[in-house]
Scaffold this motif. Structure first.
Motif, short mmCIF file in Angstrom:
data_model
loop_
_atom_site.label_atom_id
_atom_site.label_comp_id
_atom_site.label_asym_id
_atom_site.label_seq_id
_atom_site.Cartn_x
_atom_site.Cartn_y
_atom_site.Cartn_z
N ASP A 1 0.84 -1.20 0.00
CA ASP A 1 0.00 0.00 0.00
C ASP A 1 0.87 1.25 0.00
O ASP A 1 0.62 2.20 0.74
N GLY A 2 1.94 1.21 -0.78
CA GLY A 2 2.82 2.38 -0.91
C GLY A 2 3.80 2.56 0.23
O GLY A 2 4.60 3.49 0.21
N LYS A 3 3.73 1.68 1.24
CA LYS A 3 4.66 1.80 2.38
C LYS A 3 5.75 0.75 2.26
O LYS A 3 5.46 -0.43 2.02
N GLN B 1 19.38 -2.82 6.32
CA GLN B 1 18.88 -3.49 7.52
C GLN B 1 19.93 -4.46 8.08
O GLN B 1 20.17 -4.50 9.29
N MET B 2 20.59 -5.22 7.21
CA MET B 2 21.58 -6.18 7.68
C MET B 2 22.75 -5.48 8.37
O MET B 2 23.29 -5.98 9.35
N ASN B 3 23.15 -4.32 7.85
CA ASN B 3 24.37 -3.69 8.34
C ASN B 3 24.12 -2.55 9.32
O ASN B 3 24.97 -2.27 10.16
N ILE B 4 23.02 -1.85 9.18
CA ILE B 4 22.75 -0.72 10.07
C ILE B 4 21.66 -1.09 11.07
O ILE B 4 21.77 -0.79 12.25
N GLY B 5 20.61 -1.73 10.60
CA GLY B 5 19.57 -2.20 11.51
C GLY B 5 18.53 -1.16 11.86
O GLY B 5 17.68 -1.41 12.71
N ARG B 6 18.62 -0.01 11.28
CA ARG B 6 17.53 0.96 11.41
C ARG B 6 17.50 1.83 10.17
O ARG B 6 18.44 1.81 9.37
N GLU B 7 16.42 2.60 10.06
CA GLU B 7 16.22 3.34 8.81
C GLU B 7 17.02 4.63 8.79
O GLU B 7 17.05 5.37 9.77
N PRO B 8 17.63 4.92 7.64
CA PRO B 8 18.27 6.23 7.48
C PRO B 8 17.18 7.30 7.37
O PRO B 8 16.03 7.00 7.06
N ILE B 9 17.57 8.56 7.62
CA ILE B 9 16.62 9.66 7.41
C ILE B 9 17.05 10.52 6.24
O ILE B 9 16.39 11.49 5.88
N PHE B 10 18.18 10.16 5.62
CA PHE B 10 18.74 10.96 4.52
C PHE B 10 19.36 10.00 3.52
O PHE B 10 20.16 9.13 3.91
N ALA B 11 18.98 10.10 2.25
CA ALA B 11 19.53 9.19 1.24
C ALA B 11 19.78 9.94 -0.06
O ALA B 11 19.02 10.83 -0.44
N PHE B 12 20.87 9.58 -0.73
CA PHE B 12 21.22 10.20 -2.01
C PHE B 12 21.60 9.10 -2.99
O PHE B 12 22.40 8.22 -2.67
N GLY B 13 21.01 9.14 -4.17
CA GLY B 13 21.36 8.18 -5.21
C GLY B 13 21.41 8.87 -6.55
O GLY B 13 21.36 10.11 -6.62
N ASN B 14 21.52 8.10 -7.62
CA ASN B 14 21.52 8.72 -8.95
C ASN B 14 20.89 7.85 -10.03
O ASN B 14 20.84 8.27 -11.18
N LEU C 1 9.57 6.94 2.16
CA LEU C 1 8.13 6.69 2.09
C LEU C 1 7.55 6.28 3.44
O LEU C 1 6.53 5.57 3.52
N LYS C 2 8.20 6.68 4.49
CA LYS C 2 7.64 6.48 5.84
C LYS C 2 7.45 7.86 6.46
O LYS C 2 8.07 8.83 6.04
N PRO C 3 6.60 7.96 7.48
CA PRO C 3 6.37 9.28 8.08
C PRO C 3 7.61 9.79 8.80
O PRO C 3 8.53 9.03 9.08
N GLY C 4 7.63 11.08 9.07
CA GLY C 4 8.75 11.68 9.79
C GLY C 4 9.60 12.49 8.84
O GLY C 4 9.46 12.39 7.61
#
Lengths: 338, 338
Positions: A228-230, B253-266, B279-282
């Motif tokens: 559902d988009g999450k 998840q395997m290496n950090i175990g929690r979600e980043p709040i900042f990501a950069f790709g190309n 795509l998560k709140p916050g």
């Protein structure tokens, strides 16, 4: 400049020097308070302090720059108790009991039938297949977030049935002091355990002050999905990596990428991690927690299947590693229960 | 107390205050100097600064505690150039040429024969099988220590043939500034790349200020051995983990175990990492480096196989992620060559 002005300037400078250096002095004094109060005086405690002093003494022959001060610790039996069985197995058993009403087939299927009857010996007689069944039923088929919630809820109240003590108070006070002592000396501390990585990460920060990204453990496969988009990660029943025995140096390389200079274990499952850390040149520390304390904890080594310690103890003797005699070296074993 | 004594004391205190607070003032001033001098003024730069300001403003609605400030960066095409092919492929090609005298059979075996003739198109026509052959021949059959030495030696002099510039000077100056800016604001910065983990770790600290333990990448299997009593890890030809596409959130998840709040790709290979982060709140920041600068770097997106960017660009537009227009947003592209 008049002599009065000069005098005032000199005085002000002196006062500033005293006032400015006071906080620095207070800081420099801090390490003089005992960093290892739960350790009895003796060769074991001294070996730890000597090593840390050597690698942190600038200009000394064994000085190690702060960014290379990496310390690895096994978890079960090294940082907390692992008897009568691993904490994670208690979790799995409780989880199977909780899920049993939704799985009537478990009443007649091994290893579940024996677990539900409380007969762990028969349940585990199926070996790795039985373990895979248990892991699959309790550690998979949900998201990583949901699993973390389930573990956290369980961990808040679960107790060791033999000691009638919360698992969260079955960690070793002397080892918590070693972790804090190392960190106060700019070490980065890691857990390197055969236990499940997602399980340990739920409590590693609170219990040990070790953040999730410094926990290395056994891993199940994961699958990324948008629901559902999450975004979510689903835990699959397949094993991706077993962080035990020769897997421990591999786990260290995969996750840290350089060699630790300090390692602590307690069983033959830690042998290769200790070899990897200490059989290279340079200042290295390897320690083994030897469970010699039947009164306060447990006493076991060669004859135990959990925490089996034989070859690693021989290696410790041959290589002059530090062996902790729990009964003799530790003033207290567990921290106060909260 | 005489008035002279009182006067002296007051003076000394005032002097101490001034002298003691000077270093603190200097520190507080530091962030006022521009942290992103290679970024042109505009919405892109502002989005980065605004996000960092929001999550570091104590008491603000979007404040994020320092230990949760985790930032992940793709490497190829995000932190450094990836054209005309990935740097790691240049390494593999050079290595094959170097090893060819010991492998006469390569003259008539694909993909080696084509590589030795300089015909990469035919060499890579074999798809994943060809890549596996190349990786097996150049990234396996040696210890991790030996591999790191080989890469380090190669990396010291190797040059991008199109730009005639050392690969070690093909990193993006504006992105180095983002990394430093985040770290100055207590972020922990990670690389999350499809590239080989052991390859990137050789230069991650020196090039990006990112230590080996904060590099996540694709991994080959490893085997622990004691050779003449010395521990070593041997690189095997089998792939253990591919850190690309949906593998990126798994690697996180395997290496950090929690979600980043900042990501950069190309590229589209970063889509799932960006989704997982944003795509998560916050408060979350997702950025894409769009290669729009044919004059100073390269211009490519939908039609390129290297750094193919299509779905991730659509997602960026749909979700209001930040898209860097390299030609417009970057004052300079590469740092000075050293």
């Amino acid at each position: 400049m008049t002599s009065l002005k000069a005098g005032l300037k000199a005085l002000a400078a002196a006062a500033a020097l005293v006032l400015c250096t006071l906080p620095a002095l207070a800081q420099a004094d801090a390490p003089r308070t005992d960093p290892l109060p739960s350790w009895n005086e003796g060769a074991t405690r001294q070996a730890i302090v000597d090593f840390v002093t050597r690698v942190t003494t600038e200009g000394g022959a064994d000085f190690v720059p702060a960014d290379q001060r990496l310390a690895v610790f096994d978890n079960d039996g090294t940082l907390w108790a692992e008897q009568p069985v691993y904490v994670q197995l208690f979790f799995a058993i409780d989880r199977i009991k909780e899920l049993a009403p939704q799985h009537p087939e478990w009443q007649t299927t091994e290893p579940f039938a024996s677990i539900l009857k409380g007969d762990m010996k028969t349940a585990l007689a199926g070996g790795t297949h039985a373990v895979a069944q248990i892991v699959g039923a309790t550690h998979a088929g949900m998201t990583t977030d949901d699993f973390a919630d389930i573990v956290a809820k369980w961990f808040a109240d679960a107790r060791n049935p033999v000691k009638d003590r919360k698992f969260s108070a079955m960690d070793y006070q002397p080892m918590l002091e070693v972790l804090a002592y190392l960190r106060a000396n700019a070490f980065k501390t890691f857990i390197v355990s055969g236990g499940g990585i997602d399980f340990m990460r739920v409590f590693s920060q609170e219990l040990y002050g070790i953040p999730p990204e410094q926990v290395i453990g056994s891993e199940g496969k994961l699958k990324f999905e948008l629901k559902d988009g999450k975004p979510e990660l689903v835990k699959l029943p397949d094993i991706a990596f077993v962080d035990d025995g020769p897997g421990k140096p591999v786990g260290i390389q995969m996750n840290i990428g350089r060699e630790p200079i300090f390692a602590f274990g307690n069983s033959d499952g830690d042998l290769q991690m200790l070899q990897y850390t200490c059989l290279k040149p340079g200042p290295r520390f390897c320690g083994i927690v030897h469970h010699t304390d039947a009164a306060r904890e447990w006493a076991y080594d060669r004859d135990s299947s959990i925490g089996h310690l034989d070859k690693a103890l021989e290696a410790a003797q041959a290589n002059d590693w530090t062996v902790v005699d729990m009964a003799a070296d530790w003033k207290t074993v567990f921290p106060p229960e909260q």
